[in-house]
Every structure is written in structure tokens, then in C-alpha cells.
Design an enzyme around this catalytic site. Structure first.
Site: not given
Length: 134
Positions: A92, A97
Site C-alpha cells: 500500500t 518495508h
């Protein structure tokens, strides 16, 4: 500039958990469970495919340290480490990450996919398509 770049630059406030020369980690604002941490590469690489092997190692080293700290501080029943790439892969924020997510029985978190269960010959055919260097 992604929201993670703004967090890393100090332009947006966050609850920082860890920082070194390559990695920045902070409490996820959307806390699925208390102790949910996002671990991001400082360099703005979009996906795992855009990272160097050294950066990937640094990211996972930090996740390992953070998972141990989460385990000690929050005593979860389990921990899920999630790393997603590209929108079809559930990413998203276009900045590589991973999530360190403390888990508890019946916490309502789900992750499921339909299993295809190919036979061993099909699995070997798929494996033969990969060229992974040692």
C-alpha cells in the site's frame, strides 16, 4: 515523496522504535495489535526487487531485533512478519518495508489464499524455471 520518506526525514511525527544507517522503524499508526511495528529501508526503494542484498540483510536484521523486543514487551502468542510488493502483492506504500505484527489467539487478523496443490512433477517443473545463484 512517500509518507515513509517524510517520517524518516522528520517532516511527519511518529513513534520511532529503531534507527540505524540503513533502516528506520516506527509504530504503525494503524496498530492491528499493540506493538505493531513498521520496519522500512531508509533509501526509497519501492520493492524488495529494488534493494541490494546488503540492504535486504540490514532490513531483516532490524526486523529480527524488533521482533525480539516486541516479544519481550508485549508477550504475544505469535508474531507475523509481513513484506508485500506492488499493489497486486498487497503493498500500500511504494517504499519497501515490512510489518512486525504481534499476534494473539482470536485477534481477528486473517491471511489466506487458495491453495492449488500441484503434484511433485509440476513443482519440479516450476523450480526448474528459477535461476537462483548461491
Amino acid at each position: 515523496m512517500t509518507v515513509f520518506e517524510k517520517l524518516i526525514a522528520g517532516e511527519v511525527p511518529c513513534a520511532k522504535v529503531f534507527e540505524d544507517s540503513e533502516v528506520f522503524a516506527f509504530m504503525d499508526a494503524g496498530q492491528v495489535n499493540p506493538g505493531h511495528v513498521v520496519v522500512a529501508l531508509k533509501r526509497p526503494a519501492e520493492t524488495i526487487l529494488d534493494m541490494t542484498e546488503e540492504e535486504a540483510a540490514a532490513l531483516f536484521r532490524a526486523a529480527h531485533r524488533i521482533a525480539r523486543a516486541v516479544d519481550e514487551a508485549f508477550t504475544p502468542s505469535g508474531i507475523t512478519i509481513l513484506q508485500a510488493n506492488r499493489p497486486a502483492g498487497w503493498q500500500t506504500v511504494p517504499h519497501v518495508h515490512l510489518h512486525v505484527l504481534p499476534r494473539h489467539e482470536d485477534d481477528g487478523v486473517t491471511l489466506g489464499w487458495p491453495r492449488k496443490n500441484p503434484d511433485l512433477d509440476q513443482l519440479r517443473t516450476l523450480a526448474a524455471r528459477l535461476r537462483v545463484q548461491a
